[in-house]
Write a protein that holds these residues in place. Sequence first.
Motif, PDB file in Angstrom:
ATOM      1  N   THR A 216     -10.070  13.242  46.293  1.00  0.00           N
ATOM      2  CA  THR A 216     -11.382  12.922  45.719  1.00  0.00           C
ATOM      3  C   THR A 216     -11.492  11.432  45.417  1.00  0.00           C
ATOM      4  O   THR A 216     -10.503  10.738  45.168  1.00  0.00           O
ATOM      5  N   PHE A 217     -12.720  10.954  45.408  1.00  0.00           N
ATOM      6  CA  PHE A 217     -12.978   9.544  45.089  1.00  0.00           C
ATOM      7  C   PHE A 217     -12.994   9.324  43.579  1.00  0.00           C
ATOM      8  O   PHE A 217     -12.556   8.297  43.071  1.00  0.00           O
ATOM      9  N   ASP A 218     -13.561  10.294  42.853  1.00  0.00           N
ATOM     10  CA  ASP A 218     -13.846  10.018  41.448  1.00  0.00           C
ATOM     11  C   ASP A 218     -13.194  11.001  40.461  1.00  0.00           C
ATOM     12  O   ASP A 218     -12.887  10.629  39.343  1.00  0.00           O
ATOM     13  N   ILE A 219     -12.995  12.224  40.853  1.00  0.00           N
ATOM     14  CA  ILE A 219     -12.478  13.203  39.886  1.00  0.00           C
ATOM     15  C   ILE A 219     -10.950  13.320  40.014  1.00  0.00           C
ATOM     16  O   ILE A 219     -10.447  13.775  41.053  1.00  0.00           O
ATOM     17  N   ALA A 220     -10.277  12.893  38.974  1.00  0.00           N
ATOM     18  CA  ALA A 220      -8.806  12.944  38.996  1.00  0.00           C
ATOM     19  C   ALA A 220      -8.311  14.194  38.286  1.00  0.00           C
ATOM     20  O   ALA A 220      -9.005  14.747  37.407  1.00  0.00           O
ATOM     21  N   LYS A 221      -7.105  14.603  38.660  1.00  0.00           N
ATOM     22  CA  LYS A 221      -6.492  15.745  37.970  1.00  0.00           C
ATOM     23  C   LYS A 221      -5.764  15.242  36.718  1.00  0.00           C
ATOM     24  O   LYS A 221      -5.581  14.036  36.545  1.00  0.00           O
ATOM     25  N   GLN A 222      -5.333  16.186  35.909  1.00  0.00           N
ATOM     26  CA  GLN A 222      -4.672  15.776  34.667  1.00  0.00           C
ATOM     27  C   GLN A 222      -3.366  15.032  34.932  1.00  0.00           C
ATOM     28  O   GLN A 222      -2.930  14.195  34.129  1.00  0.00           O
ATOM     29  N   ASP A 223      -2.722  15.325  36.055  1.00  0.00           N
ATOM     30  CA  ASP A 223      -1.469  14.617  36.369  1.00  0.00           C
ATOM     31  C   ASP A 223      -1.729  13.266  37.026  1.00  0.00           C
ATOM     32  O   ASP A 223      -0.820  12.598  37.499  1.00  0.00           O
ATOM     33  N   GLY A 224      -2.986  12.860  37.110  1.00  0.00           N
ATOM     34  CA  GLY A 224      -3.322  11.565  37.684  1.00  0.00           C
ATOM     35  C   GLY A 224      -3.580  11.619  39.179  1.00  0.00           C
ATOM     36  O   GLY A 224      -4.108  10.667  39.768  1.00  0.00           O
ATOM     37  N   SER A 225      -3.213  12.691  39.777  1.00  0.00           N
ATOM     38  CA  SER A 225      -3.399  12.815  41.228  1.00  0.00           C
ATOM     39  C   SER A 225      -4.870  13.069  41.579  1.00  0.00           C
ATOM     40  O   SER A 225      -5.626  13.614  40.764  1.00  0.00           O
ATOM     41  N   ARG A 226      -5.248  12.658  42.761  1.00  0.00           N
ATOM     42  CA  ARG A 226      -6.607  12.959  43.230  1.00  0.00           C
ATOM     43  C   ARG A 226      -6.573  13.930  44.410  1.00  0.00           C
ATOM     44  O   ARG A 226      -7.573  14.120  45.091  1.00  0.00           O
ATOM     45  N   ASP A 227      -5.415  14.457  44.706  1.00  0.00           N
ATOM     46  CA  ASP A 227      -5.284  15.395  45.830  1.00  0.00           C
ATOM     47  C   ASP A 227      -5.509  16.822  45.344  1.00  0.00           C
ATOM     48  O   ASP A 227      -4.783  17.317  44.473  1.00  0.00           O
TER      49      ASP A 227
END
Lengths: 235, 379
Positions: free
Chosen positions: B156-167
């Motif tokens: 994702t371009f804008d929404i990150a996961k709690q672990d910092g990953s964007r995958d």
Amino acid sequence: MTQHIAQEPYIALKGISKAYNIGGQAVPIFSGLDLCIPHGDFVAVMGPSGSGKSTLLNMLAGIDRPDAGSLRIGASHLDQMGEAARSSWRAHHMGIVFQFYNLLPILTAAENVELPLLLKPLSRRERRIRVERVLDLVGLGGRERQYPGVMSGGQQQRVGIARAIVCDPGLLLCDEPTGDLDRKSADEILEMLCFLNRQLGKTIVMVTHDPQAALHAKRTLHLDKGDFVEERRAA
Amino acid sequence: MTFFDLARKNAWRKPLRTLLLMVCIAVAFLIYGLAASFVAGAQGAAGASDELLGVMSATGRTQPLPMALMPRIAADPEVAAVGYMTRMRGFIEVEKNVVAVSAVDPGLLMSVNGKELGLTADLVDAIGQARENVLVGRALADAQGWTAGQRIAVTTFDIAKQDGSRDWRFEIAGIFEGENASTDTYFMIGRYDYVNAVRARGKDTVDAFIVRPQASAVPDLAAHIDQLFANSAAPTRTQSEKQFLEAFLRQYADIGMIVNLVTGAAFVTVLMIVVNTMVFAVRERLFEIGVLKTLGFSQTRIVALILGETLFVFAIGGGCGLALAKLATVFAGPNLGLVFSPLVFAKALAILLVLGFATGALPALNAIRTPIINAFRSR
């Protein structure tokens, strides 16, 4: 001014005047020309260049109008008709044969002959029958699919004649019909015109420079400076 | 021979010239066909509903709205159903391969928008099997070569996961087809509960609520919804889906105007070329037109002959151009959002007729205005 009065005139020109504007100056061609041609006549019109032969033919064909005077052919007063009425009159009452045949090169012989029939309410089959009949009449049976480009001058002129008579008009106008042909071909064309005149009763007006061609006509009118100066009747 | 045959033979008098004219016309109508299909498709705007309403933040489309607004919208008697959505934009493998995931409650989406998207009970069941499941639109699936059961990863371009990953890893549970060809299916439907639980920020917010009004709803329901939140911390702006998409596209450019300008320029150019060519073509055979007039062809018939000729050239050229445009929409339409609708075809046909008549008018006028005597002198 010479008067040519015959019984039952089919063509009657009375007091015809015509002038062209050349370089801002009115050059008179006719000033009070009279002419009567009975039905079934074959008239040759001769005269030097500029005598008014072509102008006369154009007026008889309804493609040019007199400035003054009356021009009647059959029951139609051409001098009083508008462009549309003269077009319709040409389509129904007149056939024309040109010196240079004036066939459309993109059309076959049969299609060239068929052109005037497109203006009539005929079925495709009726048109085809008429075209075959007139091409047979002029001796071109079997050459329907040939294009003008591969035909001799004499053959092209026969196609031109077939086109002129396919609608069975009462009047046939011929503008130097043999002017572009050798003697033999010219004689064949003239014999054909004689046949059309004698056997089918067509009234023919033929403009020509050729005295031998004029001999085939029933009478010859000599035009000079816009007036008929001499008339010779065939023996 | 018929009158039409005569017009056709005249048109083919110089085959190369006629062929080039036809190619020129075909290109213009291909441009028109593609451009008009693009506008008709408008990347889904044409297929977008004029009935469904989208409720977004009045301060900007990228500003989220609290989930807490939903009960108040649903409570409105004019509202038949409400769904919600968070839009995630990202890419597959390379950044230019952009995709979008709409994180929703599948059950609610089915009740609000299921018919338009072509959702079925089986598809809703399938996505409900696991949190990572997604439904992929047909256009996106075809473009990416995806099939059901395949696992994919979206960065994702804008929404990150709690672990910092964007995958974000998803499994394709099914493919939705859309109600018709103009429905936008170039996106995925994911589960909001999964996205909301895993994302680092913006919990319990959505990008938009989707509202299906009652059949008897008042026309100004959008204004009525906005009024509910006018003085709240989260004022809303409610529009139909179609209005939203069109406004969204207009952020980049007025596509309709660009298309009109481009096709207008193409048609004016064609008009100039064909008029010029036809004027010369008719002038070349003025003598023959004189012959036809002498044989008794009236002015009306001469005009019909020339107009028939230009219409013939336009019919062949325009027909080829439109056929190519139709083919393009069949093969590439879903990916590019092209819809060659009957309306596009009808408009093209009208333009074809108008141009055919317009280009034939000037040479026809010249032909009938030339006296036979002058025509005979033209050889």
